[in-house]
Design a protein around this motif. Structure first.
Motif, mmCIF file in Angstrom:
data_model
loop_
_atom_site.group_PDB
_atom_site.id
_atom_site.type_symbol
_atom_site.label_atom_id
_atom_site.label_comp_id
_atom_site.label_asym_id
_atom_site.label_seq_id
_atom_site.Cartn_x
_atom_site.Cartn_y
_atom_site.Cartn_z
ATOM 1 N N UNK A 81 25.478 45.981 30.772
ATOM 2 C CA UNK A 81 26.519 45.025 31.093
ATOM 3 C C UNK A 81 27.323 45.675 32.294
ATOM 4 N N UNK A 82 28.108 44.453 32.941
ATOM 5 C CA UNK A 82 28.846 45.128 34.125
ATOM 6 C C UNK A 82 30.046 44.294 34.287
ATOM 7 N N UNK A 83 31.252 44.777 34.212
ATOM 8 C CA UNK A 83 32.390 44.056 34.348
ATOM 9 C C UNK A 83 32.669 43.963 35.827
ATOM 10 N N UNK A 84 33.290 43.094 36.299
ATOM 11 C CA UNK A 84 34.038 42.729 37.710
ATOM 12 C C UNK A 84 35.546 42.887 37.605
ATOM 13 N N UNK A 85 36.136 43.241 38.705
ATOM 14 C CA UNK A 85 37.546 43.293 38.736
ATOM 15 C C UNK A 85 37.970 41.864 38.618
ATOM 16 N N UNK A 86 39.284 41.731 38.160
ATOM 17 C CA UNK A 86 39.678 40.465 37.791
ATOM 18 C C UNK A 86 39.902 39.563 39.082
ATOM 19 N N UNK A 87 39.450 38.295 39.033
ATOM 20 C CA UNK A 87 40.007 37.229 40.169
ATOM 21 C C UNK A 87 41.018 36.454 39.765
ATOM 22 N N UNK A 88 42.294 36.558 40.270
ATOM 23 C CA UNK A 88 43.353 35.985 39.825
ATOM 24 C C UNK A 88 43.641 36.208 38.165
ATOM 25 N N UNK A 89 43.510 35.425 37.320
ATOM 26 C CA UNK A 89 43.625 35.881 35.917
ATOM 27 C C UNK A 89 42.294 35.716 35.145
ATOM 28 N N UNK A 133 39.536 50.689 34.367
ATOM 29 C CA UNK A 133 38.968 51.679 35.636
ATOM 30 C C UNK A 133 37.712 51.452 36.234
ATOM 31 N N UNK A 134 37.641 49.991 36.578
ATOM 32 C CA UNK A 134 36.450 49.608 37.389
ATOM 33 C C UNK A 134 36.768 48.619 38.446
ATOM 34 N N UNK A 135 35.909 48.686 39.535
ATOM 35 C CA UNK A 135 36.606 48.071 40.750
ATOM 36 C C UNK A 135 35.348 47.378 41.399
ATOM 37 N N UNK A 136 34.421 46.664 40.539
ATOM 38 C CA UNK A 136 33.271 45.798 40.985
ATOM 39 C C UNK A 136 33.663 44.520 41.478
ATOM 40 N N UNK A 137 33.068 44.078 42.736
ATOM 41 C CA UNK A 137 33.159 42.577 42.862
ATOM 42 C C UNK A 137 32.008 41.988 41.789
ATOM 43 N N UNK A 138 31.986 40.686 42.064
ATOM 44 C CA UNK A 138 31.047 39.886 41.184
ATOM 45 C C UNK A 138 29.858 39.807 42.071
#
Length: 248
Positions: A81-89, A133-138
């Protein structure tokens, strides 16, 4: 940082998670996604106690599950599983399923929003106590399109019972998949193999409420495919969810 930004686990598909064809049910796959997402958050300190302290909760806005192969009883599956940084909300999380041969057999793309439990408003900026603590793009996104349907017909009523709810007293996200598939003809769910399921969550369904289920078979571009629209609405006519299912 990699072990925080991505997270993986393995499981063996249980008989209780599979259908009459021995294939893992959509709701069971979504439950595995829900479990690994929770475990990932717990690993870096985002526990249920933190959410309660900050009066926040993540609500699923929409989800897409795609099946590229089969997950059958006894199969050993690795989930990443891989979360991404929020895009707006909106917070995205992409989860992949691999068999023992290393083949990707399924993937789920989910979109979440952070909500203030007191005001019920979507938060564009999380409280200071919530640190992600993650800073990944989609990396990749599914098609979340659900056809607009106005002439779906009544197929049944579903009640939000005790065993279907989560710790918020709402219909659990994974239960929607079961409701959608349970209201389709056996010729689709039993006779064919599901390829894609999209669910848009419009309004929460609380314990004790009833949902009228409306369905319609849609015209498919490929004669080997069958597609269905499913909607659940409350007594006041408000849509609780909409779903689109495609079978091969």
């Amino acid at each position: 940082m990699k072990e925080i930004e991505t997270y993986e686990e393995s499981f063996i598909a249980g008989q209780y998670e599979c259908d009459c064809n021995g294939r893992m049910k959509a709701g069971a796959i979504m439950s595995q996604c829900q479990a690994i997402s929770t475990n990932h958050c717990n690993a870096f300190g985002l526990t249920i106690d933190v959410y309660r302290k900050t009066h926040t909760v993540f609500l699923l806005a929409k989800v897409s599950l795609e099946l590229y192969g089969e997950i059958c009883v006894g199969d050993k599956i690795r989930i990443v599983t891989r979360p991404s940084s929020p895009n707006r909300a909106v917070y995205s999380r992409y989860t992949r399923f691999y068999n023992e041969q290393g083949e990707e057999v399924a993937a789920q793309d989910s979109k979440w929003v952070l909500v203030d439990t007191d005001t019920r408003k979507i938060l564009r900026n999380p409280p200071e106590e919530l640190h992600f603590p993650f800073n990944l793009s989609i990396e990749q996104e599914h098609d979340f399109t659900i056809p607009k349907v106005k002439d779906a017909v009544h197929s049944g009523v579903e009640r939000v019972t005790y065993s279907r709810t989560d710790d918020n007293g709402h219909l659990n996200n994974t239960q929607y998949a079961d409701i959608i598939l349970d209201n389709l003809p056996f010729s689709a769910t039993v006779g064919k193999r599901m390829k894609k399921l999209v669910i848009n969550y419009h309004n929460e369904a609380k314990m004790g409420e009833e949902l009228e289920i409306l369905t319609k078979e849609l015209e498919a571009a490929d004669e080997k495919m069958s597609c269905y629209y499913v909607c659940g609405q409350k007594n006041d006519g408000k849509k609780c969810f909409e779903g689109f299912a495609k079978f091969e």
